[in-house]
Design a protein around this motif. Structure first.
Motif, mmCIF file in Angstrom:
data_model
loop_
_atom_site.group_PDB
_atom_site.id
_atom_site.type_symbol
_atom_site.label_atom_id
_atom_site.label_comp_id
_atom_site.label_asym_id
_atom_site.label_seq_id
_atom_site.Cartn_x
_atom_site.Cartn_y
_atom_site.Cartn_z
ATOM 1 N N LYS A 4 0.814 -1.210 0.000
ATOM 2 C CA LYS A 4 0.000 0.000 0.000
ATOM 3 C C LYS A 4 0.855 1.271 0.000
ATOM 4 N N ASN A 5 2.041 1.174 0.593
ATOM 5 C CA ASN A 5 2.913 2.342 0.639
ATOM 6 C C ASN A 5 3.607 2.539 -0.708
ATOM 7 N N LYS A 6 4.224 3.677 -0.877
ATOM 8 C CA LYS A 6 4.979 3.931 -2.096
ATOM 9 C C LYS A 6 6.164 2.975 -2.185
ATOM 10 N N PHE A 7 6.428 2.486 -3.376
ATOM 11 C CA PHE A 7 7.593 1.622 -3.561
ATOM 12 C C PHE A 7 8.211 1.868 -4.925
ATOM 13 N N ILE A 8 9.481 1.493 -5.034
ATOM 14 C CA ILE A 8 10.243 1.663 -6.269
ATOM 15 C C ILE A 8 10.543 0.296 -6.856
ATOM 16 N N LEU A 9 10.256 0.133 -8.129
ATOM 17 C CA LEU A 9 10.663 -1.068 -8.848
ATOM 18 C C LEU A 9 11.868 -0.699 -9.707
ATOM 19 N N ASP A 10 12.978 -1.352 -9.438
ATOM 20 C CA ASP A 10 14.257 -1.043 -10.095
ATOM 21 C C ASP A 10 14.640 -2.242 -10.969
ATOM 22 N N ILE A 11 14.592 -2.057 -12.289
ATOM 23 C CA ILE A 11 14.902 -3.131 -13.236
ATOM 24 C C ILE A 11 16.215 -2.801 -13.925
ATOM 25 N N ARG A 12 17.174 -3.710 -13.858
ATOM 26 C CA ARG A 12 18.490 -3.410 -14.422
ATOM 27 C C ARG A 12 19.099 -4.636 -15.075
ATOM 28 N N THR A 13 20.035 -4.380 -15.965
ATOM 29 C CA THR A 13 20.747 -5.477 -16.616
ATOM 30 C C THR A 13 22.092 -4.969 -17.126
ATOM 31 N N GLY A 14 22.982 -5.898 -17.449
ATOM 32 C CA GLY A 14 24.328 -5.530 -17.887
ATOM 33 C C GLY A 14 24.513 -5.622 -19.386
ATOM 34 N N LEU A 15 23.714 -4.863 -20.135
ATOM 35 C CA LEU A 15 23.789 -4.937 -21.598
ATOM 36 C C LEU A 15 25.017 -4.238 -22.173
ATOM 37 N N ASN A 16 25.221 -2.986 -21.769
ATOM 38 C CA ASN A 16 26.303 -2.209 -22.366
ATOM 39 C C ASN A 16 27.600 -2.395 -21.597
ATOM 40 N N PRO A 17 28.639 -2.915 -22.234
ATOM 41 C CA PRO A 17 29.905 -3.175 -21.534
ATOM 42 C C PRO A 17 30.617 -1.882 -21.168
ATOM 43 N N CYS A 18 31.489 -1.973 -20.189
ATOM 44 C CA CYS A 18 32.271 -0.829 -19.746
ATOM 45 C C CYS A 18 33.692 -0.975 -20.258
ATOM 46 N N ALA A 19 34.241 0.099 -20.831
ATOM 47 C CA ALA A 19 35.601 0.055 -21.353
ATOM 48 C C ALA A 19 36.640 0.313 -20.270
ATOM 49 N N SER A 20 36.180 0.723 -19.079
ATOM 50 C CA SER A 20 37.097 0.926 -17.955
ATOM 51 C C SER A 20 37.106 -0.313 -17.065
ATOM 52 N N ARG A 21 38.083 -0.353 -16.181
ATOM 53 C CA ARG A 21 38.151 -1.409 -15.167
ATOM 54 C C ARG A 21 38.475 -0.752 -13.825
ATOM 55 N N CYS A 22 37.629 0.192 -13.441
ATOM 56 C CA CYS A 22 37.909 1.034 -12.273
ATOM 57 C C CYS A 22 38.141 0.185 -11.017
ATOM 58 N N ARG A 23 39.167 0.547 -10.288
ATOM 59 C CA ARG A 23 39.480 -0.177 -9.059
ATOM 60 C C ARG A 23 38.444 0.071 -7.976
ATOM 61 N N LEU A 24 37.664 1.152 -8.104
ATOM 62 C CA LEU A 24 36.606 1.456 -7.143
ATOM 63 C C LEU A 24 35.218 1.220 -7.747
ATOM 64 N N CYS A 25 35.126 0.366 -8.742
ATOM 65 C CA CYS A 25 33.876 0.157 -9.481
ATOM 66 C C CYS A 25 32.690 -0.110 -8.548
ATOM 67 N N GLN A 26 31.623 0.659 -8.761
ATOM 68 C CA GLN A 26 30.396 0.484 -7.975
ATOM 69 C C GLN A 26 29.480 -0.581 -8.571
ATOM 70 N N LEU A 27 29.774 -1.025 -9.783
ATOM 71 C CA LEU A 27 28.837 -1.877 -10.522
ATOM 72 C C LEU A 27 29.372 -3.287 -10.751
ATOM 73 N N ALA A 28 30.420 -3.648 -10.020
ATOM 74 C CA ALA A 28 31.054 -4.945 -10.260
ATOM 75 C C ALA A 28 30.117 -6.114 -9.977
ATOM 76 N N HIS A 29 29.083 -5.880 -9.182
ATOM 77 C CA HIS A 29 28.157 -6.966 -8.825
ATOM 78 C C HIS A 29 27.205 -7.306 -9.971
ATOM 79 N N THR A 30 27.054 -6.411 -10.948
ATOM 80 C CA THR A 30 26.159 -6.670 -12.073
ATOM 81 C C THR A 30 26.934 -7.360 -13.192
ATOM 82 N N LYS A 31 26.525 -8.552 -13.528
ATOM 83 C CA LYS A 31 27.247 -9.339 -14.521
ATOM 84 C C LYS A 31 26.771 -9.005 -15.942
ATOM 85 N N PRO A 32 27.676 -9.091 -16.908
ATOM 86 C CA PRO A 32 27.283 -8.832 -18.297
ATOM 87 C C PRO A 32 26.165 -9.763 -18.745
ATOM 88 N N SER A 33 25.292 -9.252 -19.571
ATOM 89 C CA SER A 33 24.149 -10.028 -20.047
ATOM 90 C C SER A 33 24.151 -10.085 -21.564
#
Length: 344
Positions: A4-33
């Motif tokens: 009944k309360n407000k909620f957020i539906l967050d849909i994500r996927t790893g379609l577009n590859p990243c050309a960087s390999r940042c040592r502080l990457c925030q998105l490392a948990h999302t696997k390429p799809s």
């Protein structure tokens, strides 16, 4: 499905590859799809139509299709239109992290084509000056590429945003970095400095986190660029005190009711073949069960904090994530981390 309360539906996927390999990457948990953009778009439209048909005014949408903007102009245009129709935020920003390095004429065209579709500004994150930045982005010549790209962006009347991470190892060159940005990049509406989040690969680099004393002693030429909320940043010992003062109702997780579907090669068939109501009912159940597996915030604060630590964290979830990691070292727990805000 009873939310009944407000909620957020967050849909994500790893379609577009990243050309960087940042040592502080925030998105490392999302696997390429390998799923196609058309399938991703179809899923977004499916849930959007469900929201409209069920009159779910309490449901908000977020969606994200990959690590970077390394998509062709047709897909970019389609994604832009999808955000205009469905999303809670619009694709006005051109995030430069992870896009392929290009020659001057090519990057000018890349920016100009996306500006013509509707994008209004670029956003670039800098880890330090010159080779310091290149080390943390893990990419040769990345510092110069970002400078050149934002310079060109200003030439074609795009606005620029500059984000700078506060790191121990790059601290001494911050004045030089700011001076270089000031001399080379025009149309800058925002230049802000802030600590790294405690998420993704950044979890490995707590030695890079500054203390409150270090931040307080920054030169005024640097301190003036601290993000506007810096007065709410807290040391670990201050976050412990903060938790102790919370009311019981404020210690309950999921107050923001954020639910995540990560589309991947394994679940896309299920998502396409089942009803939205069945999918969301299962998602809500699993998410609440996952949070219920975890120790309460008050226990983490009392038993897994370092009350002598003066290192600074921006958000409660940063701090809680660190405490949870300490807890899990002593108490290994099998839980669906990606369903929680600890999955960042």
């Amino acid at each position: 499905m009873q939310i009944k309360n407000k909620f957020i539906l967050d849909i994500r996927t790893g379609l577009n590859p990243c050309a960087s390999r940042c040592r502080l990457c925030q998105l490392a948990h999302t696997k390429p799809s390998k799923i196609t953009f058309d399938r991703f778009k179809s899923v977004i439209n499916k849930f959007y139509e469900f929201k409209l048909s069920q009159k779910l005014d309490n449901m908000s949408f977020l969606f994200w299709d990959g690590y970077s903007l390394n998509s062709d102009i047709h897909e970019f245009s389609e994604m832009y239109s999808l955000h205009e129709k469905v999303g809670e935020w619009k694709m006005k920003a051109l995030h430069l992290g992870g896009i392929h390095h290009m020659e001057t004429d090519d990057i000018r065209k890349w920016l100009y084509d996306r500006k013509n579709i509707g994008s209004e500004y670029t956003s670039a994150s800098y880890f330090g000056f010159g080779e310091d930045h290149n080390y943390w982005s893990n990419r040769k010549n990345d510092f110069q590429f970002l400078l050149d790209t934002q310079r060109i962006a200003a030439e074609i009347d795009l606005i620029n945003e500059v984000h700078i991470f506060l790191l121990n190892s790059t601290l001494q060159n911050l004045p030089r970095l700011l001076e270089t940005i000031d001399k080379n990049i025009n149309n800058v509406r925002e230049c802000i400095i802030f600590p790294p989040y405690y998420s993704g690969l950044a979890r490995k680099y707590e030695k890079e986190r500054l203390t409150s004393e270090q931040i307080m002693n920054l030169p005024i030429t640097v301190k003036q660029y601290l993000r506007s909320d810096f007065k709410t940043w807290k040391t670990e010992k201050e976050w412990v005190e903060y938790v102790r003062l919370l009311k019981d109702s404020e210690k309950i997780r999921l107050n923001n009711s954020h639910f995540t579907i990560e589309l991947n090669d394994k679940n896309i068939d299920y998502i396409e073949s089942h009803s939205c109501e069945d999918i969301l009912t299962d998602l809500f159940k699993r998410t609440f069960e996952t949070y219920n597996q975890l120790p309460p915030i008050s226990l983490l604060a009392e038993k897994y904090s370092d009350i002598y630590s003066d290192k600074v964290y921006m958000y409660m979830w940063d701090m809680e994530s660190l405490w949870l990691d300490r807890y899990l070292k002593e108490n290994p727990t099998d839980f669906e981390r990606k369903l929680t805000y600890f999955g960042r």
